[in-house]
Design a protein around this motif. Structure first.
Motif, mmCIF file in Angstrom:
data_model
loop_
_atom_site.group_PDB
_atom_site.id
_atom_site.type_symbol
_atom_site.label_atom_id
_atom_site.label_comp_id
_atom_site.label_asym_id
_atom_site.label_seq_id
_atom_site.Cartn_x
_atom_site.Cartn_y
_atom_site.Cartn_z
ATOM 1 N N SER A 175 0.848 4.109 -3.063
ATOM 2 C CA SER A 175 0.787 5.848 -2.346
ATOM 3 C C SER A 175 1.239 6.676 -3.419
ATOM 4 C CB SER A 175 0.190 5.698 -0.563
ATOM 5 O OG SER A 175 1.903 5.296 -0.523
ATOM 6 N N SER B 23 -6.393 -1.356 4.302
ATOM 7 C CA SER B 23 -5.504 -1.046 5.326
ATOM 8 C C SER B 23 -5.805 -1.374 6.138
ATOM 9 C CB SER B 23 -4.962 0.367 5.147
ATOM 10 O OG SER B 23 -4.424 0.486 3.637
ATOM 11 N N VAL C 14 0.738 -1.305 0.288
ATOM 12 C CA VAL C 14 -0.051 -0.254 0.497
ATOM 13 C C VAL C 14 0.905 1.311 0.151
ATOM 14 C CG1 VAL C 14 -1.305 1.475 1.486
ATOM 15 C CG2 VAL C 14 -1.751 -0.945 0.745
ATOM 16 N N ARG C 15 2.069 1.652 0.519
ATOM 17 C CA ARG C 15 2.679 2.512 0.762
ATOM 18 C C ARG C 15 3.474 2.083 -0.631
ATOM 19 N NH1 ARG C 15 6.335 -0.067 5.095
ATOM 20 N NH2 ARG C 15 4.058 0.648 6.127
ATOM 21 N N CYS D 123 -9.685 10.185 2.731
ATOM 22 C CA CYS D 123 -8.770 9.161 2.502
ATOM 23 C C CYS D 123 -8.069 9.168 2.582
ATOM 24 C CB CYS D 123 -9.431 8.826 1.316
ATOM 25 S SG CYS D 123 -11.468 8.332 1.790
ATOM 26 N N GLN D 124 -7.411 10.370 2.326
ATOM 27 C CA GLN D 124 -5.413 10.431 2.325
ATOM 28 C C GLN D 124 -4.961 10.338 4.439
ATOM 29 O OE1 GLN D 124 -4.381 13.006 -0.375
ATOM 30 N NE2 GLN D 124 -3.922 11.462 -1.852
ATOM 31 N N LEU E 107 -7.430 1.770 -1.058
ATOM 32 C CA LEU E 107 -7.118 1.156 -0.199
ATOM 33 C C LEU E 107 -6.751 1.184 1.505
ATOM 34 C CD1 LEU E 107 -3.435 3.303 -2.016
ATOM 35 C CD2 LEU E 107 -4.171 0.564 -2.277
ATOM 36 N N LEU E 108 -7.286 2.509 1.405
ATOM 37 C CA LEU E 108 -8.175 2.881 3.001
ATOM 38 C C LEU E 108 -8.460 1.358 3.554
ATOM 39 C CD1 LEU E 108 -8.483 4.054 4.952
ATOM 40 C CD2 LEU E 108 -10.624 5.782 4.506
ATOM 41 N N ARG F 20 -6.622 9.634 6.555
ATOM 42 C CA ARG F 20 -6.605 7.960 7.506
ATOM 43 C C ARG F 20 -5.727 7.449 7.449
ATOM 44 N NH1 ARG F 20 -12.078 10.450 7.183
ATOM 45 N NH2 ARG F 20 -13.566 10.409 9.194
ATOM 46 N N LEU F 21 -5.540 7.355 5.869
ATOM 47 C CA LEU F 21 -4.240 6.267 5.197
ATOM 48 C C LEU F 21 -2.790 6.330 5.935
ATOM 49 C CD1 LEU F 21 -4.443 3.839 3.280
ATOM 50 C CD2 LEU F 21 -3.772 5.440 1.708
ATOM 51 N N ARG F 22 -2.705 7.996 5.950
ATOM 52 C CA ARG F 22 -1.190 8.480 6.459
ATOM 53 C C ARG F 22 -1.471 7.953 7.336
ATOM 54 N NH1 ARG F 22 -1.886 13.246 3.922
ATOM 55 N NH2 ARG F 22 -1.202 13.150 1.372
ATOM 56 N N ALA G 276 -8.040 5.287 -3.872
ATOM 57 C CA ALA G 276 -7.613 5.529 -2.343
ATOM 58 C C ALA G 276 -8.783 5.165 -1.299
ATOM 59 C CB ALA G 276 -7.612 8.028 -1.728
#
Lengths: 250, 203
Positions: free
Chosen positions: A117, A145, A113-114, A192-193, A141-142, A195-197, A138
């Protein structure tokens, strides 16, 4: 009624190609926690790759046995094994493929996922044109994850609604729904981003400077980043004129 | 009547196959070559393929019809939108003109490196060639009443499909996997020649 699926949804299932040898239902309809607006997710086993079909509330994806094998140790495979219900299996190969899925390698998943991204880090050039595709990815991936995090913590969960409750984040259900009728927004993309970070850390800087340059420069490399970039171009059109890249099975 | 026409199916960026088929056809005297389109994408060398084809066209011994991949490239340039062309595998064509990583502004970088002669060549490609009771075009079409129909575009496996009224010549050149073959149909005999992905003559 099969698995409590409303007749109105069953009636929307498209005619399947004659080459299909197995069908499996997965997602909320298979788990039995569907709500009225839920999609019916079907997976069909085929000898040769075909493009997915989305008709009304039915989403039908086609996989070859080789493609399914790439799902071993993946979230997708675990999801199918945990929630999937086989409707048809002419020669037993679908059941065998699902049985072989095994445990999810969450460390590997987070690292993939990293890598993917990176696609999110050329927004000035890409968002005006490719926001729909980038937002879809996004979300993917979220969602993946979050599922992986739940597995890593020892309490697997493949329901977005339950994840929203667990995280005390009521926005998640809407943000992660697989089907969206409203226009894609930068606000949702940013939501989304961020939260993904929190799950994977900062995204790598874009090496190619744009989504289109990523497609061109990564072409032929059979990488996750290429698959991501290619799919972000959009799914409209389809048909035999279009090139195929490997599916991403996280 | 001796063969005086050759119709050649989708090349798709395979320069070895193109050189191989041209070598194989060189032994025929006064042969006019009609290429059925789809010179770009898939294989790694579309720029070289188009350069060689345009050279033969300028020499007067080849006609280059447009395929959907050529039409898609022109549509991308005219609309300043590469999306559909990239989805068709346009990356290999762009790479073959640059021979280095592309800039973030792909469209501009590509425009700057597509030779004017290639662009003019692409714009001048007709869709149909028709003569002596033969109708040749990229897409298979119903040519009932218009003579023998020759087309490409639809992959037919490693061997061409030839009937009493039609021939289909897309034998997979430039595709991944086995790499396909490139086929030339001779007219009026309807014999055919093939080379493999490396340009080697078959049978």
């Amino acid at each position: 009624m099969v698995f409590g699926i409303p007749e109105t949804v069953v009636a929307q299932i498209p005619d399947l190609p004659g080459t299909v040898t197995g069908i499996l239902i997965y997602g909320s309809r298979a788990r039995g926690d569907a709500v009225a607006a839920s999609d019916l997710d079907l997976l069909a086993l085929v000898p040769v790759q075909l493009p997915s079909i989305n008709v009304g509330a039915v989403s039908e994806s086609f996989y070859t046995a080789a493609q399914l094998r790439t799902g071993i140790s993946s979230l997708f495979g675990a999801h199918l094994k945990r929630d999937g219900k086989i409707l048809r299996d002419d020669d037993g190969r679908l059941a065998a493929a699902i049985e072989s899925m095994g445990q999810v390698d969450t460390v590997r998943l987070f690292s993939r996922v990293r890598v993917m991204s990176e696609l999110f880090t050329a927004p000035d050039r890409d968002l005006p044109k490719y926001l729909p595709g980038l937002l879809r990815e996004a979300r993917y991936l979220l969602r993946s994850s979050l599922y992986a995090q739940a597995i890593a913590e020892g309490s697997p969960c493949f329901s977005v609604r339950e994840l929203a409750i667990r995280h005390g984040d009521s926005d998640l259900t809407r943000l992660l729904a697989s089907r969206h009728d409203e226009e894609p927004t930068v606000t949702d993309y940013v939501a989304c981003q961020s939260r993904l970070r929190e799950l994977i850390g900062e995204f790598p800087r874009s090496r190619h400077g744009s989504l289109e340059a990523t497609v061109v420069n990564e072409w032929g490399g059979d990488t996750d980043l290429l698959s991501m970039a290619f799919m972000a171009l959009g799914s409209s059109g389809g048909g035999s004129d279009y090139a195929e890249v490997e599916k991403i099975l996280l | 009547m001796t063969d005086h026409l050759a119709f050649i199916g989708d090349v798709h960026g395979n320069i070895c196959a193109l050189r191989g088929i041209l070598d194989a056809l060189a032994s025929y005297e006064d042969l006019h070559l009609v290429f059925l389109g789809d010179y770009l994408n898939k294989g790694a060398n579309p720029a070289e393929v188009l350069e060689l084809l345009l050279t033969r066209q300028r020499a007067g011994d080849a006609t280059l019809l447009a395929g959907n991949h050529e039409s898609a490239l022109l549509a991308a340039l005219d609309s300043a939108d590469l999306t559909s062309f990239l989805k068709m595998g346009g990356a290999t064509t762009i790479r073959s003109y640059l021979r280095r990583p592309v800039d973030p502004d792909v469209l501009q970088d590509f425009r700057d490196h597509l030779p004017a002669s290639h662009l003019a060549g692409l714009r001048s490609m007709p869709l149909v060639w028709e003569s002596e009771g033969v109708l040749a075009q990229h897409f298979p079409a119903n040519s009932a009443g218009r003579g023998f129909s020759i087309s490409a575009h639809v992959p037919v496996g490693l061997l061409p499909r030839i009937t009493a009224t039609s021939a289909q010549l897309d034998t997979g050149s430039g595709s991944s996997g086995d790499g396909g073959r490139l086929t030339a149909l001779l007219w009026p005999s309807c014999n055919y020649l093939q080379v493999d992905a490396a340009g080697r003559r078959m049978f």
